[in-house]
Design a protein around this motif. Structure first.
Motif, mmCIF file in Angstrom:
data_model
loop_
_atom_site.group_PDB
_atom_site.id
_atom_site.type_symbol
_atom_site.label_atom_id
_atom_site.label_comp_id
_atom_site.label_asym_id
_atom_site.label_seq_id
_atom_site.Cartn_x
_atom_site.Cartn_y
_atom_site.Cartn_z
ATOM 1 N N VAL A 98 -92.258 61.762 51.347
ATOM 2 C CA VAL A 98 -91.756 60.726 50.430
ATOM 3 C C VAL A 98 -90.638 61.324 49.594
ATOM 4 N N THR A 99 -89.542 60.589 49.438
ATOM 5 C CA THR A 99 -88.410 61.032 48.631
ATOM 6 C C THR A 99 -88.189 60.062 47.470
ATOM 7 N N TYR A 100 -88.027 60.622 46.282
ATOM 8 C CA TYR A 100 -87.766 59.827 45.082
ATOM 9 C C TYR A 100 -86.326 60.090 44.637
ATOM 10 N N GLU A 101 -85.662 59.048 44.187
ATOM 11 C CA GLU A 101 -84.284 59.220 43.703
ATOM 12 C C GLU A 101 -84.013 58.236 42.573
ATOM 13 N N ILE A 102 -83.374 58.725 41.506
ATOM 14 C CA ILE A 102 -82.867 57.854 40.446
ATOM 15 C C ILE A 102 -81.368 58.075 40.382
ATOM 16 N N SER A 103 -80.620 57.003 40.637
ATOM 17 C CA SER A 103 -79.159 57.089 40.692
ATOM 18 C C SER A 103 -78.593 55.687 40.564
ATOM 19 N N GLY A 104 -77.276 55.571 40.705
ATOM 20 C CA GLY A 104 -76.661 54.246 40.683
ATOM 21 C C GLY A 104 -77.197 53.380 41.802
ATOM 22 N N SER A 105 -77.207 52.086 41.587
ATOM 23 C CA SER A 105 -77.784 51.159 42.566
ATOM 24 C C SER A 105 -77.080 51.246 43.912
ATOM 25 N N GLU A 107 -75.560 49.819 47.506
ATOM 26 C CA GLU A 107 -74.659 48.691 47.743
ATOM 27 C C GLU A 107 -75.438 47.409 48.010
ATOM 28 N N GLU A 108 -76.491 47.522 48.809
ATOM 29 C CA GLU A 108 -77.249 46.310 49.137
ATOM 30 C C GLU A 108 -77.975 45.781 47.907
ATOM 31 N N TYR A 109 -78.510 46.694 47.077
ATOM 32 C CA TYR A 109 -79.204 46.236 45.874
ATOM 33 C C TYR A 109 -78.222 45.565 44.914
ATOM 34 N N LEU A 110 -77.033 46.132 44.797
ATOM 35 C CA LEU A 110 -76.009 45.578 43.926
ATOM 36 C C LEU A 110 -75.645 44.156 44.351
ATOM 37 N N ILE A 111 -75.448 43.960 45.651
ATOM 38 C CA ILE A 111 -75.105 42.632 46.160
ATOM 39 C C ILE A 111 -76.273 41.671 45.986
ATOM 40 N N TRP A 112 -77.475 42.147 46.289
ATOM 41 C CA TRP A 112 -78.655 41.296 46.113
ATOM 42 C C TRP A 112 -78.832 40.893 44.654
ATOM 43 N N LEU A 113 -78.565 41.824 43.726
ATOM 44 C CA LEU A 113 -78.755 41.556 42.306
ATOM 45 C C LEU A 113 -77.823 40.463 41.799
ATOM 46 N N ILE A 114 -76.541 40.518 42.157
ATOM 47 C CA ILE A 114 -75.624 39.497 41.635
ATOM 48 C C ILE A 114 -75.914 38.134 42.264
ATOM 49 N N CYS A 115 -76.376 38.121 43.522
ATOM 50 C CA CYS A 115 -76.759 36.848 44.140
ATOM 51 C C CYS A 115 -77.986 36.259 43.440
ATOM 52 N N SER A 116 -78.973 37.097 43.173
ATOM 53 C CA SER A 116 -80.195 36.640 42.507
ATOM 54 C C SER A 116 -79.899 36.171 41.087
ATOM 55 N N ALA A 117 -79.074 36.933 40.367
ATOM 56 C CA ALA A 117 -78.724 36.557 38.999
ATOM 57 C C ALA A 117 -77.931 35.254 38.978
ATOM 58 N N ASP A 147 -67.898 50.170 43.334
ATOM 59 C CA ASP A 147 -67.989 51.093 42.206
ATOM 60 C C ASP A 147 -67.446 50.430 40.937
ATOM 61 N N ALA A 148 -66.391 49.651 41.094
ATOM 62 C CA ALA A 148 -65.863 48.894 39.952
ATOM 63 C C ALA A 148 -66.899 47.895 39.462
ATOM 64 N N LEU A 149 -67.598 47.269 40.416
ATOM 65 C CA LEU A 149 -68.644 46.306 40.059
ATOM 66 C C LEU A 149 -69.775 47.002 39.298
ATOM 67 N N ARG A 150 -70.196 48.179 39.767
ATOM 68 C CA ARG A 150 -71.236 48.943 39.060
ATOM 69 C C ARG A 150 -70.815 49.233 37.619
ATOM 70 N N THR A 151 -69.552 49.564 37.451
ATOM 71 C CA THR A 151 -69.050 49.908 36.122
ATOM 72 C C THR A 151 -69.084 48.703 35.191
ATOM 73 N N LEU A 157 -78.947 52.013 36.655
ATOM 74 C CA LEU A 157 -79.644 52.947 37.522
ATOM 75 C C LEU A 157 -80.786 52.253 38.249
ATOM 76 N N THR A 158 -81.092 52.728 39.434
ATOM 77 C CA THR A 158 -82.267 52.233 40.149
ATOM 78 C C THR A 158 -83.122 53.407 40.611
ATOM 79 N N LEU A 159 -84.415 53.132 40.709
ATOM 80 C CA LEU A 159 -85.359 54.074 41.305
ATOM 81 C C LEU A 159 -85.502 53.710 42.772
ATOM 82 N N LYS A 160 -85.274 54.685 43.633
ATOM 83 C CA LYS A 160 -85.400 54.473 45.076
ATOM 84 C C LYS A 160 -86.498 55.387 45.611
ATOM 85 N N ILE A 161 -87.374 54.820 46.416
ATOM 86 C CA ILE A 161 -88.425 55.613 47.064
ATOM 87 C C ILE A 161 -88.328 55.365 48.565
ATOM 88 N N GLN A 162 -88.285 56.453 49.326
ATOM 89 C CA GLN A 162 -88.246 56.350 50.781
ATOM 90 C C GLN A 162 -89.443 57.096 51.366
#
Length: 419
Positions: A98-105, A107-117, A147-151, A157-162
């Motif tokens: 299992v890999t844990y990561e905390i970093s910027g969202s 690309e797919e999460y970013l797109i999903w987030l603006i659609c959901s919002a 990257d401009a959209l993230r800014t 930040l998002t928590l990612k678990i794989q």
């Protein structure tokens, strides 16, 4: 919230709305021009993200997951995390794979987030305002559109678990919880999942209501109570709903003893100045003693008063109902109806119809809603019928905060003086 309600061109347009710029579609690319810079996004990247999102499910409102991946937006209340935006925090467990990561969202999460919002009507509340666009100046010339959209969205930040093994949502949530404690224990780092869109968008709503350019602001012309200001500033300095609610409550609580004593004194003065009252009649004196006993209680040799009653008096004295309703409608037009029809889920706080003309009923129910919620936050003994469970009950608590914030603002303004 189905991603397939949008096609790649519509998503490209949503990105333009979020960036507050025009988009030009040509040769399979979406080009966004902001000031004198252009940001390029291949439409194929959007299609790839849509294909990946289609294979995933949503839990709560903000967790996107499959059998092997989990991603949720998080808020980090500590100075350390900002390095995670440039240097991700990554932990690998080779035993469980299992890999844990905390970093910027992603690309797919970013797109999903603006659609959901966008579907929930809260897209503009995610935007971090003029400061977000100003941050674009610091980005390199080869910065991508995402990257401009993230800014502009505040570099969330998002928590990612794989996991290499098939993993269900309960297991992912358990892994997430374990990581949160691990980080808190070892690094003194508070990482809080934002499980509901309202948790992410509520600060943006306030900013939208109050946003003003510094050049347009006048200097303060009133003097405010320092204790009240300290509690209020603490409330807005954090995204923790519990701290926010209790900080705004402390603004009201500041007056409890004084308003209660004033009310009791006035009641006694009214009683003893009645033409029917005589200090020579034991019956009249006994009635006066009974009145005082009902209002005051002796606990461990200490005289106390009813906080609920003091809250009712404070609301009656300082709150302007229509002003609160107007602010609530500007913040979220659904809240007034929500308070009318829904109790507070975890505290059983009273329903309150702010549109009613029966002011005494409004005050009683409003005080009941606020006081029950305060008690559920403060008294979390195992076995209590009404108690607050952190994170799980946040979706309900965040709905109570605008109401209490606007009331606390009314109190601070009511007792302020011209400088």
């Amino acid at each position: 919230m189905n991603i397939f309600d949008y096609n790649e061109l519509e998503i490209a347009e949503l990105i333009a709305i979020t960036l507050r710029c025009e988009v030009a579609i040509e040769s399979g690319n979406a080009t966004y021009k902001i000031r004198d810079r252009e940001y390029i996004l291949p439409l194929s990247s959007i299609v790839t993200a849509m294909t990946s999102i289609a294979k995933k499910s949503v839990s709560d409102e903000t967790a996107l997951h499959s059998e092997n991946e989990y991603e949720i937006i998080v808020h980090v209340e500590s100075p350390q995390p900002f390095s995670m935006r440039s240097e991700p925090l990554i932990l690998e467990d080779t035993d469980t794979q299992v890999t844990y990561e905390i970093s910027g969202s992603s690309e797919e999460y970013l797109i999903w987030l603006i659609c959901s919002a966008n579907k929930s009507g809260s897209l503009r509340d995610l935007i971090s305002g003029p400061l977000g666009r100003d941050r674009l100046i610091r980005l390199s010339d080869d910065t991508s559109a995402l990257d401009a959209l993230r800014t502009v969205l505040g570099r969330q930040l998002t928590l990612k678990i794989q996991s290499t093994h098939k993993t269900n949502i309960k297991r992912f949530q358990s892994l997430s919880n374990s990581l949160l404690f691990h980080l808190a224990y070892n690094l003194d780092l508070a990482v809080v999942p934002q499980r509901f869109l309202l948790e992410i968008s509520r600060r943006g709503r306030i900013t939208r209501m109050r946003r003003s350019a510094i050049s347009e602001m006048d200097p303060p012309r009133r003097v405010y109570n320092e204790d009240l200001v300290n509690h209020y500033v603490l409330g807005i300095s954090t995204d923790n709903p519990t701290v926010q609610f209790l900080s705004f409550y402390h603004v009201l609580e500041h007056f409890f003893e004084s308003v209660f004593n004033d009310e009791l004194i006035e009641n006694i003065k009214t009683a003893i100045t009645q033409p029917s009252f005589s200090y020579k009649r034991k019956k009249d004196i006994a009635g006066l003693v009974t009145t005082i006993k009902k209002n005051l209680q002796i606990r461990s040799e200490t005289i106390t008063f009813s906080e609920f009653q003091a809250l009712c008096i404070t609301l009656t004295r300082f709150m302007e109902k229509q002003e609160i309703v107007d602010k609530l409608n500007e913040y979220d037009a659904s809240l007034v109806e929500y308070y009318k029809n829904e109790q507070v889920n975890f505290s059983n706080g009273s329903k309150v119809n702010l549109s009613s003309t029966e002011n005494e009923t409004i005050i009683k129910n409003l005080a009941g809603r606020i006081y029950s919620t305060r008690n559920a936050l403060v008294h979390s003994k195992d076995g209590d019928r009404a108690k607050y469970t952190p994170f799980r009950d946040e979706r309900f608590l965040v709905k109570e905060i605008p109401l209490l914030r606007f009331i606390s603002e009314s109190v601070i303004l009511a007792v302020s003086e011209l400088s």
